[in-house]
Scaffold this active site. Structure first.
Site, short mmCIF file in Angstrom:
data_model
loop_
_atom_site.label_atom_id
_atom_site.label_comp_id
_atom_site.label_asym_id
_atom_site.label_seq_id
_atom_site.Cartn_x
_atom_site.Cartn_y
_atom_site.Cartn_z
N HIS A 127 6.03 16.47 34.31
CA HIS A 127 5.35 18.14 33.02
C HIS A 127 6.03 16.81 31.96
O HIS A 127 7.61 17.13 32.20
CB HIS A 127 5.97 19.05 33.32
CG HIS A 127 4.94 19.78 34.18
ND1 HIS A 127 5.75 19.69 35.89
CD2 HIS A 127 3.40 20.44 34.28
CE1 HIS A 127 4.39 20.36 36.41
NE2 HIS A 127 3.52 21.14 35.96
N GLU A 258 -6.06 19.79 39.38
CA GLU A 258 -5.48 20.57 40.27
C GLU A 258 -5.92 21.54 40.58
O GLU A 258 -5.52 22.63 39.97
CB GLU A 258 -4.06 20.08 40.06
CG GLU A 258 -3.19 20.29 41.12
CD GLU A 258 -1.59 20.65 41.59
OE1 GLU A 258 -1.32 18.94 40.88
OE2 GLU A 258 -1.20 21.24 41.69
N GLU A 294 -3.64 20.21 45.84
CA GLU A 294 -2.28 20.40 46.74
C GLU A 294 -2.35 21.63 48.53
O GLU A 294 -3.49 22.32 48.04
CB GLU A 294 -1.82 20.70 46.12
CG GLU A 294 -0.22 21.52 46.02
CD GLU A 294 0.80 22.08 44.94
OE1 GLU A 294 0.81 20.96 44.54
OE2 GLU A 294 1.60 22.37 45.52
N HIS A 297 -2.18 24.10 48.21
CA HIS A 297 -2.76 25.46 47.32
C HIS A 297 -4.47 25.80 47.93
O HIS A 297 -4.89 26.86 47.97
CB HIS A 297 -3.56 24.74 45.95
CG HIS A 297 -2.21 24.92 45.16
ND1 HIS A 297 -2.59 24.17 43.34
CD2 HIS A 297 -1.09 25.28 45.31
CE1 HIS A 297 -1.14 23.52 43.06
NE2 HIS A 297 -0.36 24.62 43.82
N ASP A 322 -0.85 16.13 46.34
CA ASP A 322 0.01 16.90 46.14
C ASP A 322 0.70 16.78 47.57
O ASP A 322 0.19 18.30 47.83
CB ASP A 322 0.33 17.47 44.96
CG ASP A 322 0.50 17.64 43.45
OD1 ASP A 322 0.81 16.40 43.23
OD2 ASP A 322 0.73 17.98 42.34
N ASP A 333 2.81 30.36 47.52
CA ASP A 333 3.14 29.23 46.98
C ASP A 333 4.85 28.79 47.52
O ASP A 333 5.84 28.44 47.07
CB ASP A 333 2.82 28.60 45.19
CG ASP A 333 2.62 27.16 45.06
OD1 ASP A 333 2.78 26.32 46.37
OD2 ASP A 333 2.27 26.62 44.60
N ASP A 335 6.04 25.49 48.22
CA ASP A 335 6.11 23.91 47.82
C ASP A 335 6.97 23.52 48.95
O ASP A 335 8.05 22.72 48.37
CB ASP A 335 6.95 23.45 46.95
CG ASP A 335 5.77 24.30 45.68
OD1 ASP A 335 3.53 23.69 46.48
OD2 ASP A 335 5.83 24.40 44.36
#
Ligand code: XUL
Ligand code: CO
Length: 462
Positions: A127, A258, A294, A297, A322, A333, A335
């Site tokens: 980012h 996304e 992702e 998600h 992702d 989430d 991750d």
């Protein structure tokens, strides 16, 4: 950031000399860790080695690295602190003084490129605000981003590591608390446009192969204060202008959206793959954008792990993945690094079916647990995930080569290959003709779906 945690991360110690050695151009950040190699015979306790990922090995007509196109994300791996809503940072990196200074940003970037190189990954993602601190004006922020992009370009050229995608952080700063492209205030919409405009220019300069939009705050918390139609109309205008500007500056990367159903918003407009596809088609943007899926998600949206990958690919809209996982017993989430071979195999089947992911890739939008505090855990986590997908690639290739699912599914739809079924697919029949056919042929025999048989077949390969 935790409500209990201090603003800065790291030790807070102001002893500049502690960090000075990392300011040198030849600084070593991961001492004692060499380039990770492949050894198929490595034992279970050997973690700093690939047991399956052998980049040049040919599988299903291409090298593993070509199929897999692994990428490391900068935000989790080099900005993650382990802070959560209940606790302070745990992931204290020796080069990171916790400040928002340019010097710290440069140290993090050099550490990252050493990491990518030792891991043997060819792509990275960021980012805008991960890599460079925000200033007090747009001009100052852009200057910071340019200065860090200069260093990134140098490091990319030196190492050969390329930029899979860049994205704008349109969700962390307080100005974006009510959204960016869907914000009810046109002044904030404009600020977000200025930010994306700059990030597209930087992405072009760094040779990004894609550009991602994730709309964490493009949604609502209550319908009582929200005009959902105006917000989505505005969001579509935002995407249209981004695509126009991309073309204007000659940036050739693919634009990707996304999907995510919720978190941080109660409801996000880009809910899941099919919602985004319908949104893009509604606003005539489906030729300009593809999807970055992702799986964490996808499962938050209440679907199975590979569901959105399958859906996006079926409609020719799967651009990148992702590649992470959630924890099915938790509702948010997390991750995590993908370690489930069956899930990864299902994703790789889709990627093989569509002939690859390029210019997209498998980006590890994953973070080590806040309890995994060793520097080597940064490596071990990525190696584990890369080995999972490499194994999955081999399983998926075998499934494709032997073709049992292809044959099985084709057979299941064979009544559409000729006769009345073919006319249905060609759109050359009518309800009247179908009624006549149904009456003449009597009660059809229902055929077993044989789910368990299919599951057994999958287990055979995984
Ligand atoms: C958030 C998420 C983001 C996007 C990029 O859940 O996945 O990191 O990938 O903004
Ligand atoms: Co993501």
């Amino acid at each position: 950031m935790s409500s209990f945690a201090p603003e800065s991360t790291g030790s807070g110690q102001s002893d500049a000399s502690r960090y000075a050695k990392y300011d040198q151009e030849d600084a070593v950040f991961f001492e004692g860790i060499d380039a990770i190699s492949f050894n198929a015979n490595a034992g279970p306790t050997e973690s700093l080695v690939y047991k399956h990922y052998n980049p040049k090995q040919e599988v299903y007509g291409r090298s593993m690295e070509d199929w897999l196109r692994y990428s490391v994300c900068f935000w989790h791996t080099f900005r993650g602190t382990g802070a959560d809503p209940f606790g302070f940072p745990t992931l204290v990196r020796p080069w990171d003084d916790g400040s928002n200074s340019m010097a710290n940003a440069k140290r993090r970037l050099r550490a990252a490129f050493e990491f990518f190189t030792k891991l043997g990954v060819k792509y990275w993602t960021f980012h805008d605000r991960d890599i460079a601190p925000e200033g007090s004006t747009i001009e100052e922020t852009n200057r910071n981003l340019d200065e860090i992009a200069d260093l990134a370009l140098k490091l990319q050229e030196k190492t050969g590591v390329k930029l899979l995608w860049a994205t704008s952080n349109l969700f962390a700063h307080p100005r974006y608390m009510n959204g960016a492209g869907s914000n009810p205030d046109a002044r904030i919409f404009s600020y977000a446009a200025a930010q994306v405009k700059k990030c597209l220019e930087v992405a072009k300069r760094l040779g990004a192969e894609n550009f991602v939009f994730w709309g964490g705050r493009e949604g609502y918390h209550t319908l009582l204060n929200t005009d959902i139609l105006r917000e989505q109309n505005h969001l579509a205008s935002f995407f249209r202008m981004a695509s126009e500007y991309k073309k204007k500056i000659g940036f050739t990367g693919t634009l990707l959206i996304e999907p995510k159903p919720k978190e941080p918003s109660k409801h996000q407009y880009d809910y899941d793959a099919m919602t985004v596809i319908a949104f893009l088609k509604t606003y005539g943007l489906d030729k300009e954008y593809k999807l970055n899926i992702e799986p964490n998600h996808t499962t938050l949206a209440g679907h199975g792990y590979e569901h959105d990958v399958v859906m996006a690919s079926a409609f020719g809209m799967l651009g990148s993945v992702d590649s992470n996982t959630g924890s099915p017993d938790l509702g948010w989430d997390t991750d995590q690094f993908p370690m489930d071979i069956k899930n990864c195999t299902q994703v790789m089947r889709v990627i093989l079916d569509q002939g690859g992911l390029a210019p997209g890739g498998l980006n590890f939008d994953c973070k080590v647990r806040r309890e995994s505090t060793n520097l080597r855990d940064m490596f071990i986590s990525h190696i584990g995930a890369m080995d999972s997908f490499a194994r999955a690639l081999k399983c998926a290739a075998k499934i494709k080569e032997e073709g049992v699912f292809t044959k099985y599914v084709k057979e299941r739809y064979s009544t559409f290959d000729s006769g009345i079924g073919q006319k249905i697919e060609q759109g050359t029949t009518s309800f009247e003709e179908l009624e006549k056919f149904a009456m003449e042929n009597g009660e059809p025999v229902a055929v077993s779906g044989e789910q368990e048989h299919c599951e057994n077949m999958l287990n055979y390969y995984v």
